[in-house]
Design a protein around this motif. Structure first.
Motif, PDB file in Angstrom:
ATOM      1  N   THR A 171     -58.576  -0.404 -12.409  1.00 41.22           N
ATOM      2  CA  THR A 171     -57.381  -0.050 -11.671  1.00 41.22           C
ATOM      3  C   THR A 171     -57.151   1.562 -11.344  1.00 41.22           C
ATOM      4  OG1 THR A 171     -55.984  -1.954 -12.669  1.00 41.22           O
ATOM      5  CG2 THR A 171     -54.869  -0.250 -11.421  1.00 41.22           C
ATOM      6  N   SER A 206     -60.020   2.550  -8.972  1.00 45.60           N
ATOM      7  CA  SER A 206     -59.572   2.080  -7.626  1.00 45.60           C
ATOM      8  C   SER A 206     -58.721   3.003  -7.207  1.00 45.60           C
ATOM      9  CB  SER A 206     -59.047   0.617  -7.926  1.00 45.60           C
ATOM     10  OG  SER A 206     -58.374   0.308  -6.487  1.00 45.60           O
ATOM     11  N   VAL A 207     -57.746   3.440  -8.026  1.00 42.40           N
ATOM     12  CA  VAL A 207     -56.705   4.723  -7.569  1.00 42.40           C
ATOM     13  C   VAL A 207     -57.573   5.901  -7.035  1.00 42.40           C
ATOM     14  CG1 VAL A 207     -54.742   5.894  -8.024  1.00 42.40           C
ATOM     15  CG2 VAL A 207     -54.829   3.704  -8.589  1.00 42.40           C
ATOM     16  N   MET A 208     -58.604   6.189  -8.059  1.00 45.26           N
ATOM     17  CA  MET A 208     -59.219   7.719  -7.866  1.00 45.26           C
ATOM     18  C   MET A 208     -59.933   7.482  -6.450  1.00 45.26           C
ATOM     19  SD  MET A 208     -58.614   9.749 -10.107  1.00 45.26           S
ATOM     20  CE  MET A 208     -60.101  10.923  -9.862  1.00 45.26           C
ATOM     21  N   LYS A 262     -59.520   5.855  -3.982  1.00 43.65           N
ATOM     22  CA  LYS A 262     -58.789   5.739  -2.669  1.00 43.65           C
ATOM     23  C   LYS A 262     -57.987   6.816  -2.494  1.00 43.65           C
ATOM     24  CE  LYS A 262     -57.735   0.893  -2.567  1.00 43.65           C
ATOM     25  NZ  LYS A 262     -57.004  -0.189  -2.897  1.00 43.65           N
ATOM     26  N   LEU A 263     -57.858   7.855  -3.682  1.00 41.79           N
ATOM     27  CA  LEU A 263     -57.039   9.116  -3.571  1.00 41.79           C
ATOM     28  C   LEU A 263     -57.955  10.279  -3.051  1.00 41.79           C
ATOM     29  CD1 LEU A 263     -54.258  10.170  -4.026  1.00 41.79           C
ATOM     30  CD2 LEU A 263     -54.766  10.710  -6.293  1.00 41.79           C
ATOM     31  N   SER A 264     -59.291  10.151  -3.794  1.00 41.04           N
ATOM     32  CA  SER A 264     -60.309  11.095  -3.456  1.00 41.04           C
ATOM     33  C   SER A 264     -60.516  11.474  -2.030  1.00 41.04           C
ATOM     34  CB  SER A 264     -61.526  10.802  -4.134  1.00 41.04           C
ATOM     35  OG  SER A 264     -61.568  10.608  -5.675  1.00 41.04           O
ATOM     36  N   PHE A 275     -58.563  11.185   0.479  1.00 44.36           N
ATOM     37  CA  PHE A 275     -57.170  11.664   1.182  1.00 44.36           C
ATOM     38  C   PHE A 275     -57.197  13.163   0.756  1.00 44.36           C
ATOM     39  CE2 PHE A 275     -53.016  12.765   0.468  1.00 44.36           C
ATOM     40  CZ  PHE A 275     -52.399  12.654   1.868  1.00 44.36           C
ATOM     41  N   LEU A 276     -57.354  13.621  -0.577  1.00 46.00           N
ATOM     42  CA  LEU A 276     -57.485  14.882  -1.086  1.00 46.00           C
ATOM     43  C   LEU A 276     -58.201  15.484  -0.113  1.00 46.00           C
ATOM     44  CD1 LEU A 276     -56.881  14.435  -4.874  1.00 46.00           C
ATOM     45  CD2 LEU A 276     -55.405  15.071  -3.057  1.00 46.00           C
ATOM     46  N   CYS A 299     -57.107  16.383   3.131  1.00 49.98           N
ATOM     47  CA  CYS A 299     -56.202  17.402   2.990  1.00 49.98           C
ATOM     48  C   CYS A 299     -56.757  19.111   2.823  1.00 49.98           C
ATOM     49  CB  CYS A 299     -55.264  17.226   2.075  1.00 49.98           C
ATOM     50  SG  CYS A 299     -54.150  15.724   2.089  1.00 49.98           S
TER      51      CYS A 299
END
Length: 96
Positions: free
Chosen positions: A58, A61-63, A65-67, A69-70, A73
């Motif tokens: 889990t 999966s978060v990492m 999806k978050l990478s 986006f970062l 930015c």
């Protein structure tokens, strides 16, 4: 007989903003910064398998999806930091 031409836009940029003074301390600081970034990347890759085990499926999966986006930015900020001074330094003269 004179022909009328379409309005033309002329862009004028000041040259003084693009002068760069290379001081030895500045070059040394850039080299140290680059070495620290390279070391941090090396350590992150070296401990990636251990981090993946700690985070679990889990967390990974978060990492994953978050990478992106970062990174998006950071890229948008880099583009804005380059575009804003450029737009501020450009003067538009419209000739009739």
């Amino acid at each position: 007989m004179m022909m009328k031409s379409a309005p033309a836009a002329t862009f004028v940029m000041s040259q003084s903003q693009f002068l760069l003074e290379l001081h030895p301390l500045t070059i040394f600081a850039a080299l140290i910064g680059s070495a620290l970034i390279a070391l941090s990347i090396f350590l992150c890759y070296g401990f990636a398998d251990r981090l993946a085990r700690v985070l679990g499926p889990t967390g990974m999966s978060v990492m994953i999806k978050l990478s992106p986006f970062l990174l998006l930015c950071i890229g948008a900020q880099i583009v804005w930091n380059g575009t804003k001074p450029l737009l501020e330094s450009v003067t538009v003269h419209i000739a009739p």
